[in-house]
Design a protein around this motif. Structure first.
Motif, PDB file in Angstrom:
ATOM      1  N   VAL A  19       0.861  -1.183   0.000  1.00 45.90           N
ATOM      2  CA  VAL A  19       0.000   0.000   0.000  1.00 45.90           C
ATOM      3  C   VAL A  19       0.899   1.235   0.000  1.00 45.90           C
ATOM      4  CG1 VAL A  19      -1.875  -1.163   1.243  1.00 45.90           C
ATOM      5  CG2 VAL A  19      -0.154   0.118   2.526  1.00 45.90           C
ATOM      6  N   ASP A  20       0.326   2.371  -0.361  1.00 45.93           N
ATOM      7  CA  ASP A  20       1.094   3.620  -0.408  1.00 45.93           C
ATOM      8  C   ASP A  20       0.796   4.543   0.764  1.00 45.93           C
ATOM      9  OD1 ASP A  20       2.338   3.112  -2.995  1.00 45.93           O
ATOM     10  OD2 ASP A  20       0.322   3.377  -3.824  1.00 45.93           O
ATOM     11  N   LEU A  21      -0.332   4.300   1.435  1.00 44.40           N
ATOM     12  CA  LEU A  21      -0.755   5.203   2.505  1.00 44.40           C
ATOM     13  C   LEU A  21      -1.610   4.437   3.504  1.00 44.40           C
ATOM     14  CD1 LEU A  21      -0.949   8.349   3.301  1.00 44.40           C
ATOM     15  CD2 LEU A  21      -3.184   8.270   2.177  1.00 44.40           C
ATOM     16  N   ILE A  22      -1.361   4.664   4.787  1.00 46.29           N
ATOM     17  CA  ILE A  22      -2.219   4.108   5.831  1.00 46.29           C
ATOM     18  C   ILE A  22      -3.086   5.253   6.337  1.00 46.29           C
ATOM     19  CG2 ILE A  22      -2.345   2.990   8.079  1.00 46.29           C
ATOM     20  CD1 ILE A  22      -1.141   1.171   6.015  1.00 46.29           C
ATOM     21  N   ALA A  23      -4.362   5.221   6.002  1.00 50.78           N
ATOM     22  CA  ALA A  23      -5.293   6.281   6.401  1.00 50.78           C
ATOM     23  C   ALA A  23      -6.332   5.674   7.333  1.00 50.78           C
ATOM     24  CB  ALA A  23      -5.949   6.909   5.179  1.00 50.78           C
ATOM     25  N   GLU A  24      -5.869   5.271   8.514  1.00 43.72           N
ATOM     26  CA  GLU A  24      -6.748   4.635   9.488  1.00 43.72           C
ATOM     27  C   GLU A  24      -6.550   5.285  10.848  1.00 43.72           C
ATOM     28  OE1 GLU A  24      -7.565   0.403   9.323  1.00 43.72           O
ATOM     29  OE2 GLU A  24      -5.964   0.181   7.857  1.00 43.72           O
ATOM     30  N   THR A  25      -7.033   4.604  11.873  1.00 38.85           N
ATOM     31  CA  THR A  25      -6.888   5.107  13.241  1.00 38.85           C
ATOM     32  C   THR A  25      -5.521   4.691  13.767  1.00 38.85           C
ATOM     33  OG1 THR A  25      -8.006   3.107  14.015  1.00 38.85           O
ATOM     34  CG2 THR A  25      -9.357   5.086  13.724  1.00 38.85           C
ATOM     35  N   MET A  26      -4.483   5.307  13.226  1.00 36.50           N
ATOM     36  CA  MET A  26      -3.106   4.950  13.570  1.00 36.50           C
ATOM     37  C   MET A  26      -2.446   6.101  14.319  1.00 36.50           C
ATOM     38  SD  MET A  26      -0.162   3.503  11.039  1.00 36.50           S
ATOM     39  CE  MET A  26       1.443   2.982  11.636  1.00 36.50           C
ATOM     40  N   ASP A  34      10.429   5.686  13.455  1.00 41.58           N
ATOM     41  CA  ASP A  34      11.671   5.035  13.041  1.00 41.58           C
ATOM     42  C   ASP A  34      11.464   4.233  11.762  1.00 41.58           C
ATOM     43  OD1 ASP A  34      13.045   6.015  15.232  1.00 41.58           O
ATOM     44  OD2 ASP A  34      12.718   4.215  16.452  1.00 41.58           O
ATOM     45  N   SER A  35      10.209   3.818  11.507  1.00 40.10           N
ATOM     46  CA  SER A  35       9.907   2.959  10.360  1.00 40.10           C
ATOM     47  C   SER A  35       9.158   3.673   9.243  1.00 40.10           C
ATOM     48  CB  SER A  35       9.066   1.754  10.810  1.00 40.10           C
ATOM     49  OG  SER A  35       9.717   1.021  11.828  1.00 40.10           O
ATOM     50  N   VAL A  36       8.322   4.654   9.599  1.00 42.23           N
ATOM     51  CA  VAL A  36       7.491   5.336   8.604  1.00 42.23           C
ATOM     52  C   VAL A  36       7.453   6.831   8.906  1.00 42.23           C
ATOM     53  CG1 VAL A  36       6.030   3.305   8.221  1.00 42.23           C
ATOM     54  CG2 VAL A  36       5.364   4.997   9.949  1.00 42.23           C
ATOM     55  N   ASP A  37       6.975   7.599   7.941  1.00 41.83           N
ATOM     56  CA  ASP A  37       6.714   9.020   8.147  1.00 41.83           C
ATOM     57  C   ASP A  37       5.215   9.213   8.354  1.00 41.83           C
ATOM     58  OD1 ASP A  37       9.331   9.847   7.935  1.00 41.83           O
ATOM     59  OD2 ASP A  37       9.202  10.268   5.785  1.00 41.83           O
ATOM     60  N   PHE A  38       4.850  10.329   8.984  1.00 40.35           N
ATOM     61  CA  PHE A  38       3.442  10.630   9.226  1.00 40.35           C
ATOM     62  C   PHE A  38       3.073  11.991   8.654  1.00 40.35           C
ATOM     63  CE2 PHE A  38       3.927   7.347  12.447  1.00 40.35           C
ATOM     64  CZ  PHE A  38       2.681   6.732  12.461  1.00 40.35           C
ATOM     65  N   SER A  39       1.814  12.097   8.273  1.00 43.10           N
ATOM     66  CA  SER A  39       1.262  13.385   7.861  1.00 43.10           C
ATOM     67  C   SER A  39       1.029  14.240   9.098  1.00 43.10           C
ATOM     68  CB  SER A  39      -0.087  13.155   7.161  1.00 43.10           C
ATOM     69  OG  SER A  39      -1.065  12.711   8.114  1.00 43.10           O
ATOM     70  N   VAL A  40       0.504  15.443   8.885  1.00 38.78           N
ATOM     71  CA  VAL A  40       0.050  16.237  10.016  1.00 38.78           C
ATOM     72  C   VAL A  40      -1.077  15.465  10.705  1.00 38.78           C
ATOM     73  CG1 VAL A  40       0.671  18.452   8.982  1.00 38.78           C
ATOM     74  CG2 VAL A  40      -1.618  17.513   8.598  1.00 38.78           C
ATOM     75  N   TYR A 142      -3.784  10.932  15.696  1.00 37.21           N
ATOM     76  CA  TYR A 142      -3.827  10.116  14.478  1.00 37.21           C
ATOM     77  C   TYR A 142      -3.164  10.853  13.316  1.00 37.21           C
ATOM     78  CZ  TYR A 142      -7.421   7.099  16.624  1.00 37.21           C
ATOM     79  OH  TYR A 142      -8.119   6.236  17.429  1.00 37.21           O
ATOM     80  N   GLY A 143      -2.317  10.137  12.598  1.00 41.17           N
ATOM     81  CA  GLY A 143      -1.714  10.672  11.388  1.00 41.17           C
ATOM     82  C   GLY A 143      -1.786   9.627  10.293  1.00 41.17           C
ATOM     83  N   MET A 144      -1.669  10.054   9.045  1.00 38.49           N
ATOM     84  CA  MET A 144      -1.606   9.111   7.931  1.00 38.49           C
ATOM     85  C   MET A 144      -0.152   8.704   7.745  1.00 38.49           C
ATOM     86  SD  MET A 144      -4.291  10.718   5.187  1.00 38.49           S
ATOM     87  CE  MET A 144      -5.936  11.216   5.710  1.00 38.49           C
ATOM     88  N   ALA A 145       0.097   7.405   7.683  1.00 37.86           N
ATOM     89  CA  ALA A 145       1.468   6.902   7.577  1.00 37.86           C
ATOM     90  C   ALA A 145       1.872   6.721   6.117  1.00 37.86           C
ATOM     91  CB  ALA A 145       1.603   5.582   8.318  1.00 37.86           C
ATOM     92  N   LEU A 146       3.115   7.104   5.826  1.00 40.60           N
ATOM     93  CA  LEU A 146       3.668   6.991   4.480  1.00 40.60           C
ATOM     94  C   LEU A 146       5.050   6.348   4.570  1.00 40.60           C
ATOM     95  CD1 LEU A 146       2.699  10.235   5.073  1.00 40.60           C
ATOM     96  CD2 LEU A 146       2.599  10.169   2.600  1.00 40.60           C
ATOM     97  N   ARG A 147       5.537   5.852   3.432  1.00 44.07           N
ATOM     98  CA  ARG A 147       6.884   5.292   3.433  1.00 44.07           C
ATOM     99  C   ARG A 147       7.903   6.365   3.785  1.00 44.07           C
ATOM    100  NH1 ARG A 147       4.609   1.862  -0.172  1.00 44.07           N
ATOM    101  NH2 ARG A 147       4.686   3.346  -1.903  1.00 44.07           N
ATOM    102  N   LYS A 148       8.889   5.975   4.531  1.00 39.68           N
ATOM    103  CA  LYS A 148       9.887   6.910   5.020  1.00 39.68           C
ATOM    104  C   LYS A 148      10.677   7.519   3.860  1.00 39.68           C
ATOM    105  CE  LYS A 148      12.687   7.329   9.143  1.00 39.68           C
ATOM    106  NZ  LYS A 148      11.660   8.202   9.750  1.00 39.68           N
TER     107      LYS A 148
END
Length: 203
Positions: A19-26, A34-40, A142-148
């Motif tokens: 997947v390219d984006l995690i848009a859940e309750t994360m 350390d593993s992923v980047d987050f949106s605002v 909560y933020g949307m997670a993206l690849r680092k």
């Protein structure tokens, strides 16, 4: 294309390019960064407990010795282990399994973020049979997670969120689903709304 995930599978799905984006309750945490980047941050909540009406459990201070369900890999499970080691923590792969255990009396409470518990209660066969109890015992931004390192895509996601906040569209959508007449009533507090607005940096 949409794919379902659970807390333990979210980061592996992202880092494996499934997947390219995690848009859940994360929840955006320093360890996850350390593993992923987050949106605002797009929402702020905190952990509480779902119990049967009349339960003696009133919050985190009353779960010692009690059987408490949580989702595997969640920040809630980690906090319970650290703060209340006497609680009998049981971790489940997903929310339906945890709620089934609660409904069948296998556990005394199910802990998760307040917004998720509100949704679970609203969709239960008999919502009036359940109570959400306790003050927030955690801070869950909560933020949307993206690849680092994917700064270009992160900018696209952040700009979209900030434009929605600036225009007010973000709050209209939130109120449609979570306002007083929404599918899951969970009104946004004035403090959270102010926090969201402050994140929208000028163009």
């Amino acid at each position: 294309e949409k794919k379902e995930s659970t807390p333990p599978t979210r980061i592996p799905l992202l880092t494996s390019n499934a997947v390219d984006l995690i848009a859940e309750t994360m929840t955006d945490t320093r360890s996850r960064r350390d593993s992923v980047d987050f949106s605002v941050t797009f929402f702020v909540t905190g952990a509480q407990f779902l119990v049967k009406k009349g339960s003696p459990i009133k919050g985190i201070k009353t779960i010692g010795g009690k059987r408490v369900a949580a989702q595997q890999g969640s920040t809630n499970a980690r906090i319970i282990r650290e703060r209340v080691p006497s609680a009998q923590l049981r971790e489940f792969p997903d929310q339906p399994a945890a709620f089934q255990a609660l409904a069948q009396g296998q556990v005394d409470a199910y802990t998760n973020d307040g917004i998720q518990l509100a949704g679970l209660k609203a969709k239960a066969p008999n919502p009036g049979a359940w109570d959400i109890v306790g003050e927030f015992y955690s801070y869950e931004p909560y933020g949307m997670a993206l690849r680092k390192g994917d700064s270009d895509f992160r900018a696209v996601v952040n700009n979209g969120l900030m434009e929605g906040i600036e225009s007010g569209k973000f709050f209209e959508i939130y109120d449609k689903w979570f306002g007083p007449k929404g599918e899951v009533p969970y009104p946004m507090s004035a403090d959270v709304k102010k926090f969201m607005i402050y994140q929208a940096v000028p163009k």
